[in-house]
Write an enzyme that holds these catalytic residues in place. Sequence first.
Site, mmCIF file in Angstrom:
data_model
loop_
_atom_site.group_PDB
_atom_site.id
_atom_site.type_symbol
_atom_site.label_atom_id
_atom_site.label_comp_id
_atom_site.label_asym_id
_atom_site.label_seq_id
_atom_site.Cartn_x
_atom_site.Cartn_y
_atom_site.Cartn_z
ATOM 1 N N ASN A 149 -10.818 -3.009 -6.651
ATOM 2 C CA ASN A 149 -9.744 -1.536 -7.386
ATOM 3 C C ASN A 149 -10.515 -1.441 -8.377
ATOM 4 O O ASN A 149 -10.118 -0.737 -9.179
ATOM 5 C CB ASN A 149 -8.061 -2.254 -7.393
ATOM 6 C CG ASN A 149 -7.848 -2.168 -6.191
ATOM 7 O OD1 ASN A 149 -6.955 -2.951 -5.837
ATOM 8 N ND2 ASN A 149 -7.764 -1.429 -5.302
ATOM 9 N N ASP A 206 1.199 -1.464 0.041
ATOM 10 C CA ASP A 206 -0.153 -0.279 -0.080
ATOM 11 C C ASP A 206 1.024 1.494 0.128
ATOM 12 O O ASP A 206 2.050 1.480 0.733
ATOM 13 C CB ASP A 206 -0.999 0.292 1.439
ATOM 14 C CG ASP A 206 -2.517 0.979 1.343
ATOM 15 O OD1 ASP A 206 -2.420 1.517 -0.001
ATOM 16 O OD2 ASP A 206 -2.730 1.493 2.304
HETATM 17 C C1 FPP Z 1 -2.486 -0.336 -3.071
HETATM 18 O O1 FPP Z 1 -1.084 1.237 -3.569
HETATM 19 C C2 FPP Z 1 -1.552 -0.507 -4.550
HETATM 20 C C3 FPP Z 1 -2.255 -1.194 -4.813
HETATM 21 C C4 FPP Z 1 -4.012 -0.575 -5.840
HETATM 22 C C5 FPP Z 1 -1.377 -1.881 -5.984
HETATM 23 C C6 FPP Z 1 -0.108 -2.209 -5.333
HETATM 24 C C7 FPP Z 1 0.575 -3.229 -6.978
HETATM 25 C C8 FPP Z 1 2.290 -2.651 -7.487
HETATM 26 C C9 FPP Z 1 2.606 -3.035 -6.302
HETATM 27 C C10 FPP Z 1 1.975 -2.829 -8.294
HETATM 28 C C11 FPP Z 1 1.507 -3.823 -9.455
HETATM 29 C C12 FPP Z 1 2.536 -5.010 -9.585
HETATM 30 C C13 FPP Z 1 2.144 -5.962 -10.237
HETATM 31 C C14 FPP Z 1 2.264 -7.193 -9.597
HETATM 32 C C15 FPP Z 1 0.808 -6.263 -10.835
HETATM 33 P P1 FPP Z 1 -2.768 3.117 -3.588
HETATM 34 O O2 FPP Z 1 -2.604 3.450 -5.086
HETATM 35 O O3 FPP Z 1 -4.156 2.952 -2.665
HETATM 36 O O4 FPP Z 1 -1.855 3.380 -2.666
HETATM 37 P P2 FPP Z 1 -3.124 5.314 -2.038
HETATM 38 O O5 FPP Z 1 -2.999 4.233 -0.819
HETATM 39 O O6 FPP Z 1 -1.724 5.649 -1.661
HETATM 40 O O7 FPP Z 1 -3.982 5.813 -2.594
#
Ligand code: FPP
Length: 260
Positions: free
Chosen positions: A81, A33
Amino acid sequence: MTERYGAAGLAAAQPGPSRGAAALPRHVAIIMDGNGRWAEARGLPRLEGHRRGVEALRATLRAARDIGIEIVTVYSFSSENWSRPATEVSGLMGLLKRFIRNDLAELHEAGVRVRIAGDRDSLSRDIRSLLVEAEALTAGNRGQTLIVAFNYGSRQEIAEAARTLAMEVAAGTRDPASITPEAISARLSTAGIPDPDLVIRTSGEMRLSNFLLWQSAYAELVFQPVLWPDYGREALLEALAEYARRERRFGGVAAVVAGA
Ligand code: FPP
C-alpha cells in the site's frame, strides 16, 4: 454452540444438518476491501471511504465479540500500500493512530487482547510506540484476540522466518531436518494463534493479496460483494452462515474429520 451467537437470535448462522465444520469459526480474518470505490461512487475523497471503513471495523468487531468469535485478524495496510498517493498513505497512518487512541480503552474494557502483525521498522516513531502501548496494555486480556495486520505482507513474513531459521543452521545451532511447518509457523507474527478458519474478502474481489498465505492453507474463503464501509453485523452473519454450510476436510475424508 447456539448461545455463542449471543442473544440476538442469529438463526442465519446456524449450521445445516449436513455440515462437517464446527458451526462457528474460532479465527476469522478479514480483507477489508472497497473503501475507495465506496467513496468514489459518492463523489467523495478516497480517504473518506477509509474513515467510514474504520466505523465499519468498529461495528464488525463489536458484532464479532457479541457472537463469540475468539480471534479476528484485519488487513489494515499491506506492504504494497506504500505505492498509493502520499496523502492516502498518511491518511491511513492517521486513521491507525486515531483508531488506537479512540478505541483502545473500549477494546481493553471488553477484554480484547490486541496484537499487531507486520513490519514496524518503516513506521513512524509515534505509531510504533502506540502499537507497543496497545499490546502492552491488553497483553493480559483473555477475551477476544484482535490482530491488526499493518504494513503486513505474507511473503515478507515467510521470508523473514526462513532467514531466521537459515541463520540458525549457518550458526550450527539448528539441524536442517528440524525445519518443519511447525518451526516456520512458530516464527510468523501469528505464532501461538490458531490458523484462520474463515477468510472474508469484501468488495467482490477474489484473491488473497499477500494476506496470511501460510496460515490460510485450510481456511474457508468467503467473498462478499459488499464494499467494506457498508460492512457490519448483518454481512458478518451472512459470511458465518456460508461458513457453517461448508464441509471442511483438511485433505482427509468427511467422516474421519467429523469423528463419525
Ligand atoms: C482497501 O480498500 C482497504 C485498505 C487498503 C485499507 C483498509 C483500512 C481501513 C478499513 C481503515 C483503517 C483501519 C485501521 C485500523 C487503520 P481500497 O482502498 O483498496 O478500496 P478500492 O479497492 O475500492 O480502491
